[in-house]
Scaffold this motif. Structure first.
Motif, PDB file in Angstrom:
ATOM      1  N   ILE A   1       0.731  -1.333  -0.134  1.00 57.00           N
ATOM      2  CA  ILE A   1       0.042   0.241  -0.006  1.00 57.00           C
ATOM      3  C   ILE A   1       0.993   1.378   0.194  1.00 57.00           C
ATOM      4  CG2 ILE A   1      -1.732   1.294   1.124  1.00 57.00           C
ATOM      5  CD1 ILE A   1      -2.737  -1.486   0.054  1.00 57.00           C
ATOM      6  N   HIS A   2       0.988   1.939  -0.904  1.00 51.89           N
ATOM      7  CA  HIS A   2       1.482   3.329  -1.114  1.00 51.89           C
ATOM      8  C   HIS A   2       0.821   4.331  -0.435  1.00 51.89           C
ATOM      9  CE1 HIS A   2       2.545   0.945  -4.973  1.00 51.89           C
ATOM     10  NE2 HIS A   2       3.733   0.864  -4.063  1.00 51.89           N
ATOM     11  N   ALA A   3      -0.224   4.605  -0.343  1.00 52.31           N
ATOM     12  CA  ALA A   3      -1.068   5.965   0.325  1.00 52.31           C
ATOM     13  C   ALA A   3      -2.378   5.226   1.005  1.00 52.31           C
ATOM     14  CB  ALA A   3      -1.547   6.614  -0.727  1.00 52.31           C
ATOM     15  N   CYS A   4      -2.356   5.854   2.005  1.00 47.27           N
ATOM     16  CA  CYS A   4      -3.605   5.421   3.097  1.00 47.27           C
ATOM     17  C   CYS A   4      -4.636   6.800   2.995  1.00 47.27           C
ATOM     18  CB  CYS A   4      -3.277   4.777   4.190  1.00 47.27           C
ATOM     19  SG  CYS A   4      -4.881   4.485   5.214  1.00 47.27           S
ATOM     20  N   LEU A   5      -5.688   6.816   2.337  1.00 47.28           N
ATOM     21  CA  LEU A   5      -6.588   7.857   2.576  1.00 47.28           C
ATOM     22  C   LEU A   5      -7.495   7.696   3.785  1.00 47.28           C
ATOM     23  CD1 LEU A   5      -7.595   8.771  -1.048  1.00 47.28           C
ATOM     24  CD2 LEU A   5      -5.722   9.818   0.291  1.00 47.28           C
ATOM     25  N   TYR A   6      -7.237   8.469   4.984  1.00 46.18           N
ATOM     26  CA  TYR A   6      -8.069   8.130   6.034  1.00 46.18           C
ATOM     27  C   TYR A   6      -9.190   9.172   5.832  1.00 46.18           C
ATOM     28  CZ  TYR A   6      -9.385   6.489  10.552  1.00 46.18           C
ATOM     29  OH  TYR A   6     -10.151   6.064  11.477  1.00 46.18           O
ATOM     30  N   PHE A   7     -10.459   8.576   5.879  1.00 44.84           N
ATOM     31  CA  PHE A   7     -11.672   9.416   5.625  1.00 44.84           C
ATOM     32  C   PHE A   7     -12.163   9.877   7.134  1.00 44.84           C
ATOM     33  CE2 PHE A   7     -12.935   9.156   1.191  1.00 44.84           C
ATOM     34  CZ  PHE A   7     -12.012   8.533   0.813  1.00 44.84           C
ATOM     35  N   ILE A   8     -12.163  11.151   7.374  1.00 43.58           N
ATOM     36  CA  ILE A   8     -12.691  11.524   8.546  1.00 43.58           C
ATOM     37  C   ILE A   8     -14.264  12.087   8.556  1.00 43.58           C
ATOM     38  CG2 ILE A   8     -12.359  13.287  10.523  1.00 43.58           C
ATOM     39  CD1 ILE A   8      -9.320  13.415   9.633  1.00 43.58           C
ATOM     40  N   ALA A   9     -15.081  11.654   9.430  1.00 43.53           N
ATOM     41  CA  ALA A   9     -16.464  12.012   9.374  1.00 43.53           C
ATOM     42  C   ALA A   9     -16.455  13.519   9.586  1.00 43.53           C
ATOM     43  CB  ALA A   9     -17.266  11.314  10.326  1.00 43.53           C
ATOM     44  N   PRO A  10     -17.386  14.488   8.940  1.00 46.68           N
ATOM     45  CA  PRO A  10     -17.362  15.536   8.986  1.00 46.68           C
ATOM     46  C   PRO A  10     -18.363  16.125   9.947  1.00 46.68           C
ATOM     47  CG  PRO A  10     -19.062  14.913   7.293  1.00 46.68           C
ATOM     48  CD  PRO A  10     -18.164  13.798   7.860  1.00 46.68           C
ATOM     49  N   THR A  11     -17.977  15.853  11.269  1.00 45.66           N
ATOM     50  CA  THR A  11     -18.647  16.217  12.481  1.00 45.66           C
ATOM     51  C   THR A  11     -18.476  17.749  12.904  1.00 45.66           C
ATOM     52  OG1 THR A  11     -16.848  15.639  13.971  1.00 45.66           O
ATOM     53  CG2 THR A  11     -18.547  13.997  13.610  1.00 45.66           C
ATOM     54  N   GLY A  12     -17.407  18.221  12.410  1.00 42.07           N
ATOM     55  CA  GLY A  12     -17.131  19.507  12.809  1.00 42.07           C
ATOM     56  C   GLY A  12     -16.419  19.792  14.037  1.00 42.07           C
ATOM     57  N   HIS A  13     -16.402  18.730  14.815  1.00 41.92           N
ATOM     58  CA  HIS A  13     -15.804  18.881  16.217  1.00 41.92           C
ATOM     59  C   HIS A  13     -14.432  18.236  16.432  1.00 41.92           C
ATOM     60  CE1 HIS A  13     -19.728  19.988  17.495  1.00 41.92           C
ATOM     61  NE2 HIS A  13     -20.167  18.651  17.267  1.00 41.92           N
ATOM     62  N   SER A  14     -14.213  17.198  16.480  1.00 44.98           N
ATOM     63  CA  SER A  14     -12.834  16.620  16.650  1.00 44.98           C
ATOM     64  C   SER A  14     -12.760  15.159  15.979  1.00 44.98           C
ATOM     65  CB  SER A  14     -12.470  16.754  18.060  1.00 44.98           C
ATOM     66  OG  SER A  14     -13.253  15.814  18.531  1.00 44.98           O
ATOM     67  N   LEU A  15     -11.646  14.474  16.229  1.00 47.96           N
ATOM     68  CA  LEU A  15     -11.612  13.363  15.425  1.00 47.96           C
ATOM     69  C   LEU A  15     -12.139  12.247  16.748  1.00 47.96           C
ATOM     70  CD1 LEU A  15      -7.850  13.128  14.771  1.00 47.96           C
ATOM     71  CD2 LEU A  15      -9.657  12.838  13.108  1.00 47.96           C
ATOM     72  N   LYS A  16     -12.662  11.198  16.192  1.00 45.25           N
ATOM     73  CA  LYS A  16     -13.382  10.333  16.927  1.00 45.25           C
ATOM     74  C   LYS A  16     -12.376   9.496  17.602  1.00 45.25           C
ATOM     75  CE  LYS A  16     -17.560   9.750  14.237  1.00 45.25           C
ATOM     76  NZ  LYS A  16     -18.347   8.920  13.385  1.00 45.25           N
ATOM     77  N   SER A  17     -12.516   8.520  18.588  1.00 41.77           N
ATOM     78  CA  SER A  17     -11.323   8.038  19.059  1.00 41.77           C
ATOM     79  C   SER A  17     -11.069   6.746  18.240  1.00 41.77           C
ATOM     80  CB  SER A  17     -11.726   7.425  20.546  1.00 41.77           C
ATOM     81  OG  SER A  17     -13.032   7.010  20.627  1.00 41.77           O
ATOM     82  N   LEU A  18     -12.144   6.258  17.445  1.00 40.17           N
ATOM     83  CA  LEU A  18     -11.789   5.055  16.591  1.00 40.17           C
ATOM     84  C   LEU A  18     -10.607   5.666  15.594  1.00 40.17           C
ATOM     85  CD1 LEU A  18     -12.306   2.432  15.466  1.00 40.17           C
ATOM     86  CD2 LEU A  18     -13.994   3.356  14.076  1.00 40.17           C
ATOM     87  N   ASP A  19     -10.826   6.970  15.224  1.00 38.44           N
ATOM     88  CA  ASP A  19      -9.983   7.508  14.195  1.00 38.44           C
ATOM     89  C   ASP A  19      -8.478   7.581  14.706  1.00 38.44           C
ATOM     90  OD1 ASP A  19     -12.338   9.857  12.963  1.00 38.44           O
ATOM     91  OD2 ASP A  19     -11.912   7.591  12.480  1.00 38.44           O
ATOM     92  N   LEU A  20      -8.180   8.148  15.831  1.00 37.39           N
ATOM     93  CA  LEU A  20      -6.961   8.168  16.495  1.00 37.39           C
ATOM     94  C   LEU A  20      -6.303   6.669  16.817  1.00 37.39           C
ATOM     95  CD1 LEU A  20      -7.545  11.396  19.262  1.00 37.39           C
ATOM     96  CD2 LEU A  20      -5.968  11.117  17.285  1.00 37.39           C
ATOM     97  N   VAL A  21      -7.244   6.062  17.317  1.00 39.54           N
ATOM     98  CA  VAL A  21      -6.647   4.452  17.556  1.00 39.54           C
ATOM     99  C   VAL A  21      -6.074   4.083  16.271  1.00 39.54           C
ATOM    100  CG1 VAL A  21      -7.093   2.421  17.803  1.00 39.54           C
ATOM    101  CG2 VAL A  21      -7.720   3.959  19.638  1.00 39.54           C
ATOM    102  N   THR A  22      -6.884   4.031  15.275  1.00 41.54           N
ATOM    103  CA  THR A  22      -6.345   3.551  14.078  1.00 41.54           C
ATOM    104  C   THR A  22      -5.277   4.187  13.263  1.00 41.54           C
ATOM    105  OG1 THR A  22      -8.845   3.034  13.794  1.00 41.54           O
ATOM    106  CG2 THR A  22      -7.288   2.720  11.806  1.00 41.54           C
ATOM    107  N   MET A  23      -5.198   5.527  13.209  1.00 39.36           N
ATOM    108  CA  MET A  23      -4.286   6.109  12.364  1.00 39.36           C
ATOM    109  C   MET A  23      -3.044   5.827  13.367  1.00 39.36           C
ATOM    110  SD  MET A  23      -5.133   9.658  10.793  1.00 39.36           S
ATOM    111  CE  MET A  23      -6.611  10.484  11.923  1.00 39.36           C
ATOM    112  N   LYS A  24      -3.063   5.916  14.809  1.00 36.08           N
ATOM    113  CA  LYS A  24      -1.802   5.420  15.574  1.00 36.08           C
ATOM    114  C   LYS A  24      -1.222   4.147  15.127  1.00 36.08           C
ATOM    115  CE  LYS A  24       0.936   7.224  18.702  1.00 36.08           C
ATOM    116  NZ  LYS A  24       2.000   6.739  17.798  1.00 36.08           N
ATOM    117  N   LYS A  25      -2.385   3.278  14.809  1.00 36.14           N
ATOM    118  CA  LYS A  25      -1.540   1.900  14.744  1.00 36.14           C
ATOM    119  C   LYS A  25      -1.025   1.814  13.128  1.00 36.14           C
ATOM    120  CE  LYS A  25      -2.878  -0.553  18.181  1.00 36.14           C
ATOM    121  NZ  LYS A  25      -1.789  -1.180  18.933  1.00 36.14           N
ATOM    122  N   LEU A  26      -1.392   2.775  12.126  1.00 39.35           N
ATOM    123  CA  LEU A  26      -0.835   2.609  10.752  1.00 39.35           C
ATOM    124  C   LEU A  26      -0.143   3.460  10.553  1.00 39.35           C
ATOM    125  CD1 LEU A  26      -4.533   2.512   9.275  1.00 39.35           C
ATOM    126  CD2 LEU A  26      -3.220   0.769   9.460  1.00 39.35           C
TER     127      LEU A  26
END
Lengths: 429, 427
Positions: free
Chosen positions: B148-173
């Motif tokens: 995998i050369h690039a990982c596009l991480y799609f963030i939901a447009p809540t307008g507030h902040s990152l979800k904890s799932l996002d943080l956890v996943t991105m940290k692992k990746l």
């Protein structure tokens, strides 16, 4: 023919683009990055001394690689074949090239030239080994590519054919490096002689199945035409010169003779331009690729196969070479585990059988003893019975006899009593 | 050309020499490029994001084509990865594009393990490449690179902040792949909210130590544009494959009652920036980073796990041959040891069983010895009895004989007396 690796393209879904995407810019990106990285190339020249190797190098790269300050190996007298490398950095049009020239002074100069190719082979192998080790490290950093990408082999312009040394050398090296044979000092041959010489050489090369460097066919027909033209000119007849001479108002590199000037860059005089264009301007990258994909991979697979099989079993099937040595060990381990299981099962079986046998024997012997014991017991009992019978008979007899005796006694007693009575009665006369 | 480069190379033992004319090796980059173009390029994108964030639509929009797939439902039991490979061509450049989608990401109630299948997938691609690289007879040149050369991480447009799932996943990746976070469906956020959102996201990423991909700024020709773009991360994108007529042109857009969001309008969203950065400017760099950074890290960890080292305890570098030979010897030694152990175990068992059986045999013999002895005793008794009986018999016989003798005598005497009497009577 050197086998080039096949590029296999599996059938994948095709999609058409309906608008601008932008990856057509990828080549530019690659271009940029490669210029930033810079390039490296290692060129080896092999031939007897006096064939103009150093001059040719200087002519090819338009520089004084070998000069007063850095004298070429030919200026130094060698007793044995040496392998020497000189590294220079040249820049042109924003492109940087680290050029390594590997010279082999002393090659073919001795009286007995057996094995004079060995130092050359050793050098090539050692560079491949360095690369292999660098590639196999756990911590890999940028790996400098010092492998020999091309070997120019200089053939003396005898006009007759290849010498045994030429054939021997090329046969030993065609599997390890891209060999490009050149006719040196071609200005000693007339065009006709040159043609014949070339034909003869190519014939001998084919006869001995020597694999010289082959130009790849491209998809472009125009390019292919050019390539075919070049192929017809092989081996290239070259002339080298460091001296610039004025001819018809033009300054050219050439060799001045009383009868004229042999121009280095004149296509009718020699094939130097062809060589330069091919070696530097069009096929330098391909030479590197063939070295990497064919010669180096050859070396590597031989080396690793030796390590895995420990050189013992030469009958390994090709299939086993498609694994990494570690995967191979894993498989061997699994095989061994299975073998052990089988062995264990067998041993277990034998064990059980033996135990059963022994137990059976024991049982049998127990039964036998029991039987004998029974028999003896019965024997004894029979004897007892016999004895009892005898005693009983005896007892009976005894009782009878005693009874009899008593009767007799009684009779006797009665008789004597009667006699007594009679006596007393006076019946006694 | 950076002067430091020359100095470095010159320092490696190469001396710089001037050229007296045009040699022609400045065509090297062209030669290289030609070969690459002939060979074709390959690029692999991984799209991570919850279901419904417009991943597939964005891919279609980016590459101006219709890729496979129907919209997935929300009822997936776990996260699976679906990959599709396509051959695209633009002018003379052929691209083998693989799009990998995470199906079911973020749909489960318990999302603790969501990132696992993604990490496994990425590792599997590295592993496949590593295996190919380690083979004895290998064909790296024609190997279809699936890393995998690039990982596009799609963030939901809540307008507030990152979800904890996002943080956890991105940290692992972040140590395994180049992460490019994007705000999906950004037409749901107003411009001012978006600015705040972006700042929040960036600060959360920084404070959590998530390493996202930075566009490289070391090459002068692209340094400027790259650094500008770096400041616009994460890109807020809108995707659409439908076309709407604006003015007299058909443009890709999303039509709302209150207006039309034009995908390629830089005022409306960052789609063009994404396309520029991802494809037109930095595609090659993404590939290079994957190979030289992420893959090397994976490879290093894997080899160390397997027990490979670069230097022996004396800090002398191992040659590959030595390493393999050492491993092989170790391996063979291990196998032999196992064999020995098993043999020993069997020998032991045999010994034990033999001892057991011997015991049993001994017992048996003892038993029978005892019985024999008993029997002997009985026999003796019998003998004695026999003897006594015989003695009695003899005595009896003697008595009988004696008695008979007496009787005979008596009879004779009596007989003579009787005879005498009879005689006397007669007389």
């Amino acid at each position: 023919m050197i086998e080039r690796p096949e590029t296999v393209v599996p059938s994948i879904a095709q999609r058409n683009l309906e608008g601008y995407v932008g990856f057509a810019n990828l080549p530019n990106q690659v271009y940029r990055k490669s210029v930033k990285r810079g390039f490296e190339f290692t060129l080896m020249v092999v031939g007897e001394s006096g064939l103009g190797k150093s001059t040719l190098i200087n002519s090819l790269f338009l520089t004084d690689l070998y000069s007063k300050d850095y004298p070429g190996p030919s200026q130094r007298i060698k007793k044995t074949v040496q392998v020497e490398q000189s590294k220079v950095l040249i820049k042109e049009g924003g492109v940087q090239l680290t050029l390594t020239i590997v010279d082999t002074p002393g090659f073919g100069d001795a009286v007995d030239n057996s094995n004079c190719w060995q130092p050359v082979i050793n050098y090539i192998d050692s560079k491949c080994e360095d690369f292999l080790n660098a590639e196999s490290r756990v911590n890999r950093r940028s790996m400098p590519d010092n492998r020999v990408h091309c070997c120019l082999y200089f053939i003396a312009p005898s006009g007759h054919g290849l010498k045994p040394l030429d054939i021997e050398f090329m046969k030993r090296l065609h599997d390890k490096v891209n060999v490009i044979p050149l006719i040196a000092k071609a200005d000693t041959l007339t065009p006709e002689e040159c043609q014949l010489f070339k034909k003869q050489i190519m014939k001998e090369i084919q006869e001995h199945k020597i694999k010289i460097y082959e130009f790849p066919d491209t998809e472009d027909d125009e390019d292919n035409k050019l390539i075919r033209k070049i192929k017809e000119k092989m081996p290239l007849a070259v002339v080298g010169s460091n001296v610039v001479i004025e001819v018809n108002g033009k300054k050219v590199r050439g060799r001045q003779y009383p009868w004229g000037v042999a121009e280095v860059e004149n296509g009718e005089h020699c094939d130097f331009t062809v060589l330069r264009n091919m070696l530097i301007r069009t096929h330098m990258q391909d030479l590197k690729d063939v070295t990497n994909n064919v010669h180096y991979e050859n070396y590597r697979s031989k080396k690793l196969a030796a390590v895995t099989c420990n050189g013992v079993d030469n009958t390994k099937t090709k299939g086993q070479l498609t694994k990494s040595p570690l995967a191979q060990m894993e498989e061997e381990r699994r095989e061994h585990v299975m073998k052990m299981k089988k062995m264990e099962a067998e041993m277990e079986q034998v064990f059980e059988m033996k135990v059963k046998e022994k137990k059976q024997k024991l049982k049998d012997s127990e039964a036998e003893l029991e039987r004998r014991h029974e028999q003896m017991k019965r024997n004894l009992e029979a004897q007892y019975k016999e004895l009892e019978e005898k005693r009983r008979v005896y007892e009976d007899e005894k009782v009878n006899w005693e009874a009899q005796q008593r009767i007799l006694e009684q009779q006797k007693l009665d008789a004597s009593k009667t006699m007594e009575k009679n006596k007393k009665k006076g019946k006694i006369f | 050309m950076a002067s430091t480069e020359i100095a470095r190379q010159a320092g490696e033992g190469a001396r710089a020499v001037p050229l007296a004319g045009h040699v022609g090796f400045d065509s090297m980059p062209d030669q290289l490029v030609n070969k690459s173009v002939n060979h074709g390029f390959c690029f692999n994108i991984l799209c991570v994001g919850e279901t419904g964030l417009g991943k597939s639509t964005l891919m279609d929009t980016l590459f101006n084509t219709k890729f496979e797939g129907e919209p997935t439902q929300h009822n997936q039991p776990g996260v699976t990865l679906k990959s599709n490979t396509y051959e695209l061509q633009e002018s003379n450049v052929r691209l083998k594009l693989t799009v990998v989608n995470t199906v079911g990401f973020g749909d489960q109630i318990n999302k603790e393990d969501s990132y696992k299948s993604i990490v496994e997938f990425i590792d599997a691609q590295f592993e496949a490449y590593l295996q190919e690289e380690l083979k004895i007879k290998r064909t790296l040149h024609s190997y279809h690179d699936t890393r995998i050369h690039a990982c596009l991480y799609f963030i939901a447009p809540t307008g507030h902040s990152l979800k904890s799932l996002d943080l956890v996943t991105m940290k692992k990746l972040d140590s395994k792949v180049n992460i490019i976070p994007i705000v999906a469906k950004s037409d749901a956020i107003s411009k001012s909210e978006l600015a705040k959102f972006k700042i929040k996201i960036t600060s959360e990423l920084v404070s959590n130590g998530v390493q996202i991909y930075q566009f490289p700024t070391d090459d002068e020709s692209v340094a400027e544009i790259n650094s500008t773009m770096n400041s616009h991360l994460p890109f807020a994108v809108v995707g659409s494959t439908e076309e709407v007529k604006i003015g007299n042109k058909m443009v890709k857009a999303r039509q709302y009652p209150w207006g039309t969001v034009q995908v390629e309008n830089e005022n409306h969203c960052d789609f063009v920036k994404l396309r520029e950065m991802l494809i037109r400017v930095n595609m090659e760099d993404l590939r290079e980073q994957t190979h030289t950074r992420h893959y090397e890290l994976y490879r290093r960890c894997k080899l160390e796990e397997m027990g490979f080292k670069d230097t022996d305890p004396d800090s002398k570098p191992f040659s590959l041959q030595e390493t393999y030979e050492a491993k092989r010897n170790e391996f063979m030694g291990e196998l032999q040891k196992k064999e020995e152990e098993m043999r020993q175990m069997f020998v032991q068992r045999v010994k034990e069983k033999e001892a057991e059986l011997k015991e049993a045999e001994k017992e048996l013999h003892e038993k029978f010895d005892r019985l024999k002895k008993l029997h002997q005793d009985e026999k003796k008794k019998l003998e004695d009895k026999k003897k006594s009986l015989d003695d009695e018999l003899n005595m009896f016989k003697q008595k009988k004989t004696a008695a008979e003798l007496l009787q005979n005598q008596a009879q004779q005497a009596g007989g003579s007396t009787t005879l005498k009497r009879d005689k006397e009577r007669k007389n």
